[in-house]
Design an enzyme around this catalytic site. Structure first.
Site, mmCIF file in Angstrom:
data_model
loop_
_atom_site.group_PDB
_atom_site.id
_atom_site.type_symbol
_atom_site.label_atom_id
_atom_site.label_comp_id
_atom_site.label_asym_id
_atom_site.label_seq_id
_atom_site.Cartn_x
_atom_site.Cartn_y
_atom_site.Cartn_z
ATOM 1 N N VAL A 38 0.843 -1.210 0.000
ATOM 2 C CA VAL A 38 0.000 0.000 0.000
ATOM 3 C C VAL A 38 0.869 1.247 0.000
ATOM 4 O O VAL A 38 0.587 2.233 -0.691
ATOM 5 C CB VAL A 38 -0.944 -0.014 1.221
ATOM 6 N N ALA A 39 1.949 1.187 0.792
ATOM 7 C CA ALA A 39 2.845 2.348 0.858
ATOM 8 C C ALA A 39 3.515 2.625 -0.485
ATOM 9 O O ALA A 39 3.860 3.762 -0.801
ATOM 10 C CB ALA A 39 3.897 2.115 1.936
ATOM 11 N N ASP B 245 -6.012 21.579 -44.707
ATOM 12 C CA ASP B 245 -6.228 22.470 -45.847
ATOM 13 C C ASP B 245 -6.891 23.728 -45.322
ATOM 14 O O ASP B 245 -7.978 23.661 -44.751
ATOM 15 C CB ASP B 245 -7.114 21.773 -46.886
ATOM 16 N N GLU C 86 -0.604 7.156 -4.288
ATOM 17 C CA GLU C 86 -2.004 7.570 -4.291
ATOM 18 C C GLU C 86 -2.198 9.020 -4.742
ATOM 19 O O GLU C 86 -3.277 9.423 -5.157
ATOM 20 C CB GLU C 86 -2.620 7.370 -2.898
ATOM 21 N N ILE D 128 2.188 2.287 -3.432
ATOM 22 C CA ILE D 128 1.257 2.825 -4.434
ATOM 23 C C ILE D 128 1.211 4.357 -4.336
ATOM 24 O O ILE D 128 0.920 4.897 -3.269
ATOM 25 C CB ILE D 128 -0.160 2.243 -4.238
#
Length: 514
Positions: free
Chosen positions: A280-281, A327, A285, A283
């Site tokens: 978790v750390a 064009d 966030e 990731i």
């Protein structure tokens, strides 16, 4: 109808069981309505707001953040988990809001359809809702009308149609009902046809309806919009790739930590909690929050420039674009022309102001005495079929620019038309390359003409130089040509000067369009 531009007109009329003299009968119209339905574009059922919100959570990075938020709450880090979920929800809300706001591309096409149309039925010309038109109807076209359906033209009188909505070409197309068109001709070259949602800018005409609703050329575009598949933007693909790599890395770290702990004989539950905490750390966030905020700021800047992004991630895609091949036509600009210079053979005026607003003036080094250009302003106003209403030109943009030029010098079209009504006219055509109108000015019949530079110079014998009528000598002709070349070499410059030609035709006017 396929290749209707190539087929014989009589065969087209016969196949549609119509009549040029009387149009369709009431009973026939009822039958055709049941067969073909309304003359309207049909869109596929749009996605609901709930579905748009749900789609925001399909991104792998977002799924990873949701898992991280859940684990954070489970591990006792409730504040961190709530912050992560807040970021995820904010990202989803902004994405869904923007997509819902920009999902009206087909509705914009629908709004381009003509609300009313003039048709010939039972021998009488009547005005009906464009939705009531059916194949075989005889439609009457006049300047300012939207073409209500795809038509094979049966009659044209100096008819010009702005087809920029369909082909991207801003210059109005000159139509000819009698033209023989090759079977393989491109859409823009089918001058014996008119197409739904285009605008009549000049002249008048008549045509038989050969396609309605989704069977029209604009309907084919609507069909392509309906069938367009959603694709991922480069940013979405990169984030998905990063999310997968990060997920694999986190799982790998968890396995390694758990394995090493197990070898040392640590408690399995404690090992699991430690491994999950490390994952978790790892990731980031804050990444989703940073991306959402940055893209939202970019989206707001685009909105201020009247550009709507369907998805937030599309802002980054546009920013990554290094080369745009296109064009240059009036559809990329406002398709508004402005006269910047005026020349009387001696003095030159700068014309201030832009667009079709009448604010502005004519100034030069000698002051603001524009009396030497009086005839030019009369030609610009009287020998002109365009008009301007609330800043929008009705007719040809070039002629609209001339009306504004004259108005800046105090010559108002409505007033001059009342004072010098048009007695006769010779409309512009591609062979003559001139437009002429006959008026009574100062108790004399005066023909005013504007047209192609080479044609007018070839017919001219006299010229107004500095307001004085003199013979058009070789040196004066060269002066005009030199000034023409000077202006032609400058971008976006439109110039004009008065020239006299022919006995009893006191003033002709030549123009230069870049």
């Amino acid at each position: 109808m396929k290749n209707v531009h190539h087929e014989d007109l009589n065969q087209v009329i016969e196949s549609l069981e119509s009549n040029l003299e009387s149009g369709l009968s009431k009973d026939k119209v009822t039958q055709l309505k049941e067969k073909y339905g309304e003359n309207a574009l049909v869109s596929k059922k749009g996605r609901s707001l709930a579905m748009m919100i749900f789609d925001q959570f399909k991104d792998f990075m977002i799924i990873l953040l949701i898992i991280a938020a859940g684990l954070s709450i489970y591990l006792g880090e409730a504040i961190e988990g709530i912050v992560i979920m807040g970021i995820v929800i904010l990202n989803a809300a902004l994405g869904a809001y923007q997509e819902n706001r920009a999902s009206n591309a087909l509705e914009a096409l629908k709004s381009m359809a003509a609300p009313k149309a003039k048709v010939l039925r039972d021998g009488q010309v009547t005005e009906i809702s464009s939705k009531e038109i059916v194949p075989g109807d005889i439609v009457v076209l006049e300047a300012g009308d939207y073409v209500p359906a795809d038509l094979r033209l049966t009659d044209t009188v100096n008819l010009k149609i702005d087809e920029s909505a369909l082909t991207g070409e801003s210059v109005a197309v000159e139509k000819d009902a009698k033209a023989a068109i090759d079977e393989e001709a491109a859409l823009g070259d089918r001058i014996n046809c008119a197409y739904m949602s285009t605008i009549v800018t000049y002249g008048r005409g008549q045509g038989i309806v050969v396609g309605t609703g989704m069977d029209t050329e604009i309907g084919h575009i609507a069909t392509m919009l309906n069938e367009t598949e959603e694709t991922l933007t480069p940013l979405q693909m990169n984030l998905a790739k990063f999310g997968r790599q990060l997920g694999i890395l986190c799982v790998a770290v968890c396995i390694i930590i758990f394995g090493l702990g197990a070898i040392r004989g640590e408690d399995y539950f404690e090992l699991f909690m430690t491994a999950v905490s490390l994952a978790v750390a790892a990731i980031p966030e804050g990444l989703a929050a940073v991306i959402t905020v940055v893209l939202s700021m970019g989206m707001q800047k685009m909105i201020k420039r009247n550009a709507i992004m369907k998805r937030l991630s599309a802002v980054e895609t546009l920013g990554s674009t290094s080369t745009i091949c296109t064009d240059k036509t009036g559809t990329l600009t406002q398709n508004k022309m402005t006269v910047l210079k005026a020349f009387d053979g001696v003095d030159e005026w700068d014309v201030t102001g832009t667009g079709y607003g009448f604010e502005g003036d004519l100034v030069n080094e000698e002051g603001n005495d524009t009396s030497s250009l009086t005839r030019l302003f009369q030609v610009a106003t009287l020998c002109n079929d365009a008009d301007i209403n609330e800043g929008e030109v009705i007719g040809d943009p070039t002629e609209g620019a001339l009306i504004v030029l004259a108005a800046k010098a105090g010559f108002i079209k409505m007033d001059l038309n009342k004072e010098h009504p048009r007695l006769q006219e010779f409309p512009f055509d591609s062979d003559r390359k001139l437009m002429s109108t006959l008026h009574e000015i100062d108790k004399e019949h005066v023909m005013l003409t504007k047209g192609a530079p080479d044609v007018i110079l070839g017919r001219s014998t006299k010229v107004l130089f500095g307001g004085e009528l003199v013979d058009l000598t070789a040196s004066m002709r060269q002066t005009i040509l030199n000034k023409n070349k000077e202006y032609a070499e400058k971008p976006c410059v439109f110039w004009a000067m008065p020239i006299k030609s022919f006995p009893k035709m006191p003033t002709l006017w030549r123009k230069r369009k870049p």
